[in-house]
Design a protein around this motif. Structure first.
Motif, PDB file in Angstrom:
ATOM      1  N   ALA A 162       0.832  -1.202   0.000  1.00  0.00           N
ATOM      2  CA  ALA A 162       0.000   0.000   0.000  1.00  0.00           C
ATOM      3  C   ALA A 162       0.868   1.255   0.000  1.00  0.00           C
ATOM      4  O   ALA A 162       1.941   1.278  -0.592  1.00  0.00           O
ATOM      5  N   CYS A 163       0.408   2.289   0.693  1.00  0.00           N
ATOM      6  CA  CYS A 163       1.049   3.602   0.616  1.00  0.00           C
ATOM      7  C   CYS A 163       2.439   3.643   1.238  1.00  0.00           C
ATOM      8  O   CYS A 163       3.210   4.565   0.964  1.00  0.00           O
ATOM      9  N   ILE A 164       2.776   2.683   2.093  1.00  0.00           N
ATOM     10  CA  ILE A 164       4.089   2.701   2.731  1.00  0.00           C
ATOM     11  C   ILE A 164       5.133   1.949   1.906  1.00  0.00           C
ATOM     12  O   ILE A 164       6.286   1.829   2.328  1.00  0.00           O
ATOM     13  N   SER A 165       4.760   1.457   0.729  1.00  0.00           N
ATOM     14  CA  SER A 165       5.634   0.570  -0.042  1.00  0.00           C
ATOM     15  C   SER A 165       7.029   1.153  -0.245  1.00  0.00           C
ATOM     16  O   SER A 165       8.042   0.456  -0.080  1.00  0.00           O
ATOM     17  N   GLY A 381      -4.755  -1.419   4.996  1.00  0.00           N
ATOM     18  CA  GLY A 381      -4.238  -2.631   5.614  1.00  0.00           C
ATOM     19  C   GLY A 381      -3.662  -2.372   6.988  1.00  0.00           C
ATOM     20  O   GLY A 381      -3.118  -3.278   7.627  1.00  0.00           O
ATOM     21  N   GLY A 382      -3.766  -1.107   7.464  1.00  0.00           N
ATOM     22  CA  GLY A 382      -3.298  -0.766   8.808  1.00  0.00           C
ATOM     23  C   GLY A 382      -1.805  -0.610   8.948  1.00  0.00           C
ATOM     24  O   GLY A 382      -1.295  -0.535  10.069  1.00  0.00           O
ATOM     25  N   CYS A 383      -1.068  -0.525   7.828  1.00  0.00           N
ATOM     26  CA  CYS A 383       0.392  -0.499   7.916  1.00  0.00           C
ATOM     27  C   CYS A 383       0.923   0.926   8.117  1.00  0.00           C
ATOM     28  O   CYS A 383       0.363   1.894   7.610  1.00  0.00           O
ATOM     29  N   ASN A 384       2.000   1.034   8.872  1.00  0.00           N
ATOM     30  CA  ASN A 384       2.636   2.313   9.185  1.00  0.00           C
ATOM     31  C   ASN A 384       4.155   2.120   9.195  1.00  0.00           C
ATOM     32  O   ASN A 384       4.655   1.099   9.685  1.00  0.00           O
ATOM     33  N   VAL A 385       4.885   3.110   8.677  1.00  0.00           N
ATOM     34  CA  VAL A 385       6.337   3.037   8.686  1.00  0.00           C
ATOM     35  C   VAL A 385       6.896   4.361   9.176  1.00  0.00           C
ATOM     36  O   VAL A 385       6.323   5.429   8.932  1.00  0.00           O
TER      37      VAL A 385
END
Length: 599
Positions: A162-165, A381-385
């Motif tokens: 997603a957006c953190i790729s 997808g709830g991902c964060n970086v």
């Protein structure tokens, strides 16, 4: 049967620094052209009416028609096979970056990592670039084509998270170098826009009809953009001043697949795991800043929880729009160049504080001589970086390099699950599943869970991941019940990714007379949603990731799982091969491992 090497002999003993970079965007074909345009206050966000025959207008930063093809033909030339716009952009950006540092892309010591959310998804439309082979909608095959054109002999790694790729790919590249897998790693983030993507965000009512306003009181949605951005990472000592990674982490909200945690849980945890000490050295935090009501509010809360509210914050979506897979790399490069110029870039579109936790939003360009910055991103997808970068000389790198030495974590197998249309096994033992009146995955759900109605809303890939999770933790007559601990990493690799859902969504927009973009289908057009569903089900906040590969390769999967174990807080890793085409063609070969660290 998937057999993973659980005891690798690598040593974590190398610092990572950036030796070259490129941004190819509507604002320019080089990083220098882009930073110059930004400093002069330029952007290419504009309203597009009737683009791709869409009925609704939208604001985006897009390349002019044929601009990518013209630049490719003049800079690269004939490569002997047709390339899509996406593939041309990646090749252009990588070649320009490699030329800066005289990097030999033909070397087996050079790894390729491509970060993208949707790759060639526009090829699902028969009218779009009809000369490109349609099988390249499979991102792994597209990546192989790119590697072939670049002359690189290695199997490329594709991060589809997603957006953190983009930023996640930089962290992944850093870990590959720490492992000693390569001498240099090329990380390119790229996405191009299309009717598929734009109509999907329109179905969510997520767009602003004007240039977006991150963190502003009157923000009302995002804009999109397209770009490719490349950073070339190298390991070891450097005698010159260079950018190096001081820390980084990925964490999941375990809250919702398309809405961020109201408390900024995953974002805060990523910041905390990255390390927020020595905040006085930070010139700024480069936020995700999509200008949607929920994202910016979530980031503000996370920054306050991490005690970074007194550090200047900027966001660049009001200049480039959301460039998706390119965003993490593009915005990192611009942040680096800003620190080198001793400046904090402004947040275009911001004028009045619009979040509940006040931040030091950089509304205007301001001076700063501090050497570090933090880059944040969040995604579906709830991902964060969160990643921390520092501009330092060779002596500082050498000092940190000494402190980073340590043994590679080992993966101790705890349980193995295999699922195919022929049945399911746990640790090689066949399960007796009543599959008389439905698909196998539904039968597994009914027999092993049957307490989570959301299962029926999931796409096939997420249902497959869900089934893996249930079989992994539920006890049998001979196996005890397990639980996924809070800091379990979830890492899957597959060939098709979300292609089955992509096709379903494309069907909702293909007929102009029956045009009904479905948000229920669109939300599942990201393969990492499967990892998010697992994180929510099992309340897991560890690192989550989805990689795309053209084939099941045990050595590559082993490498990917071990990189997740390199997160210092990871206690377990759940992952492996996850491939879904339809209800009659799927396969899951996954294992749960305990992370063992030798003192």
């Amino acid at each position: 049967m998937l057999r993973i090497n659980t005891s690798l002999t690598y040593h974590i003993n190398k610092m990572t620094h950036c030796i070259a970079h490129n941004i190819s965007s509507p604002l320019g074909w080089t990083s220098d052209e882009n930073i110059a345009a930004v400093l002069e206050g330029h952007h290419k966000l504009q309203t597009h009416e009737g683009k791709w025959q869409l009925k609704q207008s939208f604001v985006a930063s897009l390349f002019d028609d044929n601009a990518v093809e013209q630049r490719f033909n003049s800079y690269v030339g004939d490569v002997g096979l047709p390339l899509s716009r996406f593939e041309m952009l990646v090749v252009l950006s990588v070649k320009q970056a490699a030329q800066q540092a005289d990097v030999n892309l033909n070397s087996s010591d050079v790894g390729i990592v491509i970060a993208t959310t949707k790759g060639n998804v526009e090829l699902l439309s028969d009218n779009n670039q009809p000369h490109i082979p349609r099988q390249r909608t499979l991102i792994g095959l597209s990546a192989n084509t790119i590697a072939r054109v670049l002359g690189n002999p290695n199997a490329p790694h594709v991060m589809c998270n997603a957006c953190i790729s983009g930023a996640h790919a930089l962290l992944f590249g850093h870990r590959l170098l720490q492992m000693g897998r390569y001498r240099q790693v090329v990380v390119c983030g790229c996405d191009v826009q299309s009717a598929f993507i734009v109509s999907g965000f329109q179905s969510f009512h997520a767009f602003s009809q004007a240039p977006c306003k991150p963190f502003d009181l009157y923000r009302d949605g995002l804009n999109l953009g397209e770009a490719a951005a490349t950073m070339i990472l190298s390991a070891g000592k450097t005698c010159n001043k260079a950018w190096h990674i001081e820390g980084g982490a990925v964490r999941n909200d375990a809250y919702h697949i398309s809405s961020p945690s109201k408390k900024g849980e995953g974002c805060y945890r990523a910041l905390a795991a990255m390390g927020t000490n020595e905040a006085q050295e930070l010139a700024f935090v480069s936020a995700h800043g999509t200008a949607t009501p929920y994202n910016d509010e979530m980031e503000a809360k996370a920054l306050h929880r991490a005690e970074l509210q007194d550090v200047p914050v900027n966001a660049l979506k009001g200049i480039y729009g959301h460039t998706m897979g390119a965003a993490g790399v593009l915005e990192t490069i611009l942040s680096m160049m800003a620190v080198e110029a001793q400046t904090v870039l402004p947040t275009a579109g911001f004028s009045e504080m619009g979040v509940s936790k006040p931040l030091l939003i950089s509304a205007q360009r301001q001076a700063s001589s501090k050497p570090s910055f933090v880059k944040m991103l969040s995604g579906f997808g709830g991902c964060n970086v969160a990643m921390r970068w520092k501009w330092a000389d060779g002596d500082a790198n050498a000092h940190n390099e000494h402190n980073q030495q340590g043994e590679m974590p080992r993966l101790m197998p705890l349980r193995k699950v295999d699922i195919t249309p022929n049945g399911a096994t746990i640790d090689g033992n066949d399960l007796n599943i009543d599959n008389a009146n439905g698909t196998l995955l539904t039968a597994i759900y009914k027999q092993w869970a049957n307490d989570y109605p959301k299962f029926y809303k999931m796409d096939g890939l997420s249902r497959l991941a869900f089934a893996v999770g249930e079989l992994m933790v539920k006890g049998t007559d001979s196996l005890p019940t397990l639980a996924l601990e809070d800091n379990t990493a979830i890492v899957f690799v597959g060939k098709s990714g979300s292609l089955a859902s992509d096709v379903k969504y494309q069907d909702t927009i293909s007929n102009p007379d029956n045009f009904f973009p479905s948000p229920a289908h669109f939300v599942y057009t990201l393969p990492n949603i499967a990892t998010g569903e697992l994180a929510i089900r099992h309340e897991v906040h560890g690192e989550t990731a989805f990689f795309i590969a053209s084939q099941q390769d045990e050595a590559q999967i082993s490498t990917l799982l071990h990189t997740a174990a390199m997160d210092k807080e990871a206690t377990h890793v759940l992952g492996g091969w996850l491939e879904y085409e339809d209800d009659n063609h799927f396969a899951a070969h996954a294992q749960l491992y305990k992370v063992v660290r030798d003192l």
